[in-house]
Design an enzyme around this catalytic site. Structure first.
Site, PDB file in Angstrom:
ATOM      1  N   THR A  27       0.872  -1.179   0.000  1.00  0.00           N
ATOM      2  CA  THR A  27       0.000   0.000   0.000  1.00  0.00           C
ATOM      3  C   THR A  27       0.906   1.225   0.000  1.00  0.00           C
ATOM      4  O   THR A  27       2.113   1.110   0.193  1.00  0.00           O
ATOM      5  CB  THR A  27      -0.888   0.045   1.265  1.00  0.00           C
ATOM      6  N   ALA A  60       3.266  -1.284   4.919  1.00  0.00           N
ATOM      7  CA  ALA A  60       2.561  -0.113   5.448  1.00  0.00           C
ATOM      8  C   ALA A  60       3.560   1.041   5.489  1.00  0.00           C
ATOM      9  O   ALA A  60       4.618   0.929   6.118  1.00  0.00           O
ATOM     10  CB  ALA A  60       2.034  -0.416   6.845  1.00  0.00           C
ATOM     11  N   VAL A  86       7.536  -2.435   7.217  1.00  0.00           N
ATOM     12  CA  VAL A  86       7.513  -0.970   7.281  1.00  0.00           C
ATOM     13  C   VAL A  86       8.115  -0.392   5.993  1.00  0.00           C
ATOM     14  O   VAL A  86       9.260  -0.686   5.644  1.00  0.00           O
ATOM     15  CB  VAL A  86       8.285  -0.461   8.515  1.00  0.00           C
ATOM     16  N   LYS A  87       7.297   0.419   5.316  1.00  0.00           N
ATOM     17  CA  LYS A  87       7.738   0.989   4.040  1.00  0.00           C
ATOM     18  C   LYS A  87       8.339   2.367   4.301  1.00  0.00           C
ATOM     19  O   LYS A  87       7.677   3.252   4.862  1.00  0.00           O
ATOM     20  CB  LYS A  87       6.513   1.079   3.122  1.00  0.00           C
ATOM     21  N   VAL A  88       9.584   2.536   3.872  1.00  0.00           N
ATOM     22  CA  VAL A  88      10.379   3.726   4.213  1.00  0.00           C
ATOM     23  C   VAL A  88      10.867   4.380   2.919  1.00  0.00           C
ATOM     24  O   VAL A  88      11.392   3.688   2.042  1.00  0.00           O
ATOM     25  CB  VAL A  88      11.601   3.298   5.072  1.00  0.00           C
TER      26      VAL A  88
END
Ligand code: E4P
Length: 217
Positions: A27, A60, A86-88
């Site tokens: 997402t 996310a 965790v999308k960074v």
């Protein structure tokens, strides 16, 4: 190659999951906004709802852009569910945060990657996934697939375990070409996944078989 679906739409995620070929979900803030999710509590609940549909990883994305904010937000997202990745973003503080998360055993997806140098930094910082955006490169007359090839070569040269997650996929040929190159994952809209099903010879052949079957029933 793993297939992720690139959406926050629960109905589409269910449809892909029901096909039995889904390995995860990605997402981003734009996709969350598109399905009308707003407010922190609703966003967090939506991630959990997605995790409850699929069995694989769910990316996310943090919206902070400073190290402390990314870490705080990322730790909160990771605590939501064991499937959360965790999308960074690929920025200086993001790279620092990737290294921090890696040391804490929190899995990450480094997003907004448009060059081999950025992908090299993400791997060195210990990202679980790197997301090169091939469609957006194609949009500016730059070969997105060539970037996937470059990253594959660099990661194989040094044995980096960061998985190449081909993102911003627009059509089924992107998926096929990424599979030929050896991308580890393709994150796709549902339309690109279902387009892989279609072939007129399949449709014509099935029609003929069903007609012939009537002759001996
Ligand atoms: C996924 O991780 C990316 O955010 C997504 O693939 C971007 O796709 P777009 O270029 O179609 O917005």
């Amino acid at each position: 190659m793993k297939f992720f679906i690139d959406t926050a739409d629960l109905a589409q995620i269910r449809e892909a999951q029901d096909m039995g070929v889904l390995d995860g979900v990605t997402t981003n803030p734009s996709l969350m906004a598109k399905v009308g999710i707003s407010g922190e509590a609703a966003v967090l609940k939506h991630y959990v709802d997605i995790c409850n549909i699929v069995t694989g990883d769910v990316s996310a994305e943090v919206i902070s852009t400073d190290f402390d904010g990314i870490v705080k937000e990322g730790e909160r997202l990771a605590a939501l569910h064991k499937q959360i990745v965790v999308k960074v973003p690929m920025i200086k503080d993001g790279v620092k945060a990737l290294k921090y998360f890696s040391s804490k055993g929190i899995r990450t997806n480094c997003t907004l990657v448009f060059s081999a140098g950025q992908a090299l930094l993400a791997a060195k910082a210990g990202a679980t996934y790197v997301s090169p955006f091939i469609g957006r490169l194609d949009d500016v007359s730059t070969d997105g697939l060539a970037l996937i090839e470059e990253i594959r070569l660099i990661y194989d040269n040094y044995g980096f375990t960061t998985q190449i997650l081909a993102a911003s996929i627009r059509h089924p040929m992107h998926i096929i070409d990424c599979a030929k190159i050896g991308a580890d994952v393709a994150t796709c809209p549902l339309s690109a996944i279902t387009a892989l099903l279609r072939h007129p010879l399949t449709d014509n052949g099935l029609k003929q078989f069903l007609e012939d079957a009537k002759k001996f029933q």
